[in-house]
Structure formats: structure tokens, C-alpha cells
Design a protein around this motif. Sequence first.
Motif, short mmCIF file in Angstrom:
data_model
loop_
_atom_site.label_atom_id
_atom_site.label_comp_id
_atom_site.label_asym_id
_atom_site.label_seq_id
_atom_site.Cartn_x
_atom_site.Cartn_y
_atom_site.Cartn_z
N THR A 130 0.83 -1.20 0.00
CA THR A 130 0.00 0.00 0.00
C THR A 130 0.87 1.25 0.00
O THR A 130 1.78 1.37 0.83
CB THR A 130 -0.92 0.03 1.24
N PRO A 131 0.62 2.20 -0.89
CA PRO A 131 1.41 3.44 -0.93
C PRO A 131 1.38 4.19 0.39
O PRO A 131 0.36 4.23 1.07
CB PRO A 131 0.74 4.25 -2.05
N ARG A 132 2.50 4.77 0.73
CA ARG A 132 2.65 5.45 2.02
C ARG A 132 1.62 6.56 2.24
O ARG A 132 1.15 6.74 3.38
CB ARG A 132 4.06 6.00 2.14
N PRO A 133 1.27 7.35 1.24
CA PRO A 133 0.30 8.44 1.48
C PRO A 133 -1.03 7.94 2.05
O PRO A 133 -1.60 8.58 2.95
CB PRO A 133 0.11 9.06 0.09
N PHE A 134 -1.55 6.80 1.56
CA PHE A 134 -2.80 6.27 2.08
C PHE A 134 -2.63 5.78 3.51
O PHE A 134 -3.47 6.02 4.38
CB PHE A 134 -3.32 5.15 1.18
N VAL A 135 -1.50 5.11 3.77
CA VAL A 135 -1.22 4.63 5.12
C VAL A 135 -1.19 5.80 6.10
O VAL A 135 -1.81 5.76 7.18
CB VAL A 135 0.13 3.87 5.16
N SER A 136 -0.50 6.86 5.73
CA SER A 136 -0.35 8.02 6.62
C SER A 136 -1.65 8.78 6.83
O SER A 136 -1.82 9.45 7.85
CB SER A 136 0.72 8.96 6.06
N ALA A 137 -2.56 8.68 5.86
CA ALA A 137 -3.82 9.42 5.95
C ALA A 137 -4.79 8.80 6.95
O ALA A 137 -5.76 9.44 7.35
CB ALA A 137 -4.49 9.49 4.58
N CYS A 138 -4.53 7.56 7.40
CA CYS A 138 -5.41 6.87 8.33
C CYS A 138 -4.95 7.08 9.77
O CYS A 138 -3.77 7.34 10.03
CB CYS A 138 -5.43 5.37 8.03
N ASP A 139 -5.87 6.97 10.72
CA ASP A 139 -5.50 7.02 12.12
C ASP A 139 -4.68 5.79 12.48
O ASP A 139 -3.73 5.87 13.26
CB ASP A 139 -6.76 7.06 13.01
N ARG A 140 -5.07 4.66 11.92
CA ARG A 140 -4.34 3.42 12.14
C ARG A 140 -4.42 2.60 10.88
O ARG A 140 -5.46 2.58 10.20
CB ARG A 140 -4.95 2.64 13.32
#
Length: 252
Positions: A130-140
Motif C-alpha cells: 500500500t502506498p505510504r500516502p494512504f497509510v499516513s492518511a489513516c489514524d491506524r
Amino acid sequence: MVQSSNFNQSLAVLVDADNAHPSIVGGLLAEVAKLGVASVKRIYGDWTTPNLGQWKQVLLEHSIQPIQQFRYTTGKNATDSAMIIDAMDLLYTGHFVGFCLVSSDSDFTRLAARIRESGCRVYGFGEEKTPRPFVSACDRFIYTEVFTKKPEGDPEGALTPRSSKELRCDTGLLNLIRGGIQAASDEAGWAQLGPVGNYISRTANDFDPRNYGYVKLSELIAAIGLFEVERRETRIYVKDIRKKTNGVLASS
């Protein structure tokens, strides 16, 4: 927004069928149950295509509602748009405390950010690619490989733990744990495990001891071999063994 306890909070679970696999569903829903109640469970895709046929039995078993979205043209993903529109419609009802977005697609990055702006929590589920931007956009963010990793010949599906040597070579992991201990420790260097875990979660939203093959954070920390782990009645305390009570660094 609705406020509730973790176990009673209402969650919307939205799955991108093109970017998820049926084998994760059991583990996924068990994880969601730890976060709250899955009041809505929907999965999006073009169900006229044969590649989604393997989902049928899984959806029936877990009462997940399939949402049909035809492909308007080759190369364009109408499924993403349908899922985003539904997510915003559900958000505006004000009935949900959190959203579980299941996909490894970075197209949902802005959706996750927008939901958080409205005061709802966002739990992302996707593969390690999963691309980092999507990961970072989530609380967890939880990597779905933890739901499917099974050692050969192990019907219970236990995780395969990394060795102490491997863990000690992971500088990022060591710094994360040491940062948590330092932030929560008393004068003697001992820190309760709960605050350490909270620090780690806030610092790295995709941290999960299962990514390293351990079910609990305490088990992971003990396996590294560079920290003391001590149980005192109902609480667990941890300490960096490099620290002595007089503050002098010891060799690790």
C-alpha cells in the motif's frame, strides 16, 4: 459526531473488491470487532466479471452487502468512485464514529483525510505494498498479511516470529520502542507498557507486533532481548537495559 466506547462505537466497513482478497475477511472482521460494531459492511466491484466469483461464499457467510458497479470504460476504475460517494453519504448521516477502508489503492488517500477532518476515525486495511500516502492518511493502518500468514503445517495459523537477531538489526523498531520508554519512564527508567504502546501507535500508525510475528507488544519487546519486561500485579513494565538507575549507559 457520535461518541461511544470502543466496543459499542458504530463503524462502516467498506471494501474495495479489486484490491482485497477473500482470504482476509475472517481476520479482518475479527479485527474490526475489537474496534467497534460493524453496522455497515459493503463491498464494491463489478460482480459481472469472473475474477470476483470467489467472493460469493465469503459474502454470504459474513453478511457483507455487494455493491454492483459496472465498468464504464477500460482503464477507468468506477468502483473507487462508487465507494467514495457511499462513504461520504454515510459520513453525512452522523451515525458513525469510524470508517474501515479496505484497499491497497492510494486513490482513497483524500477520502481518508476528509473523513478524519469531520472528526471520525479511519482504520485502513491493505497489503504491505500500500502506498505510504494512504497509510499516513489513516489514524491506524493494519497490513492484511497478518490475517493470512500461516507457517507450513500449522493449522492454527500462528504467526512466524522473527528471531532476536533479526529484531535487533531493525534500527527503526528499536528507536520506536526506546522512544516510547523514554517518554513514559519514571526516574528509575521503568515505563508502563500501556503508555509505551500509545506512544508507538501515535508515532507509527502502521505499527503492529504481528508484523514481526508476535501477538502482543510485550512478547515482541521481550523477544528483542535488549529490554527488561516485568509484571507487577496486573500491569507490565518495561525498561531499556542500557540504562542503569544512576543514568550511566551500559553496553547492549
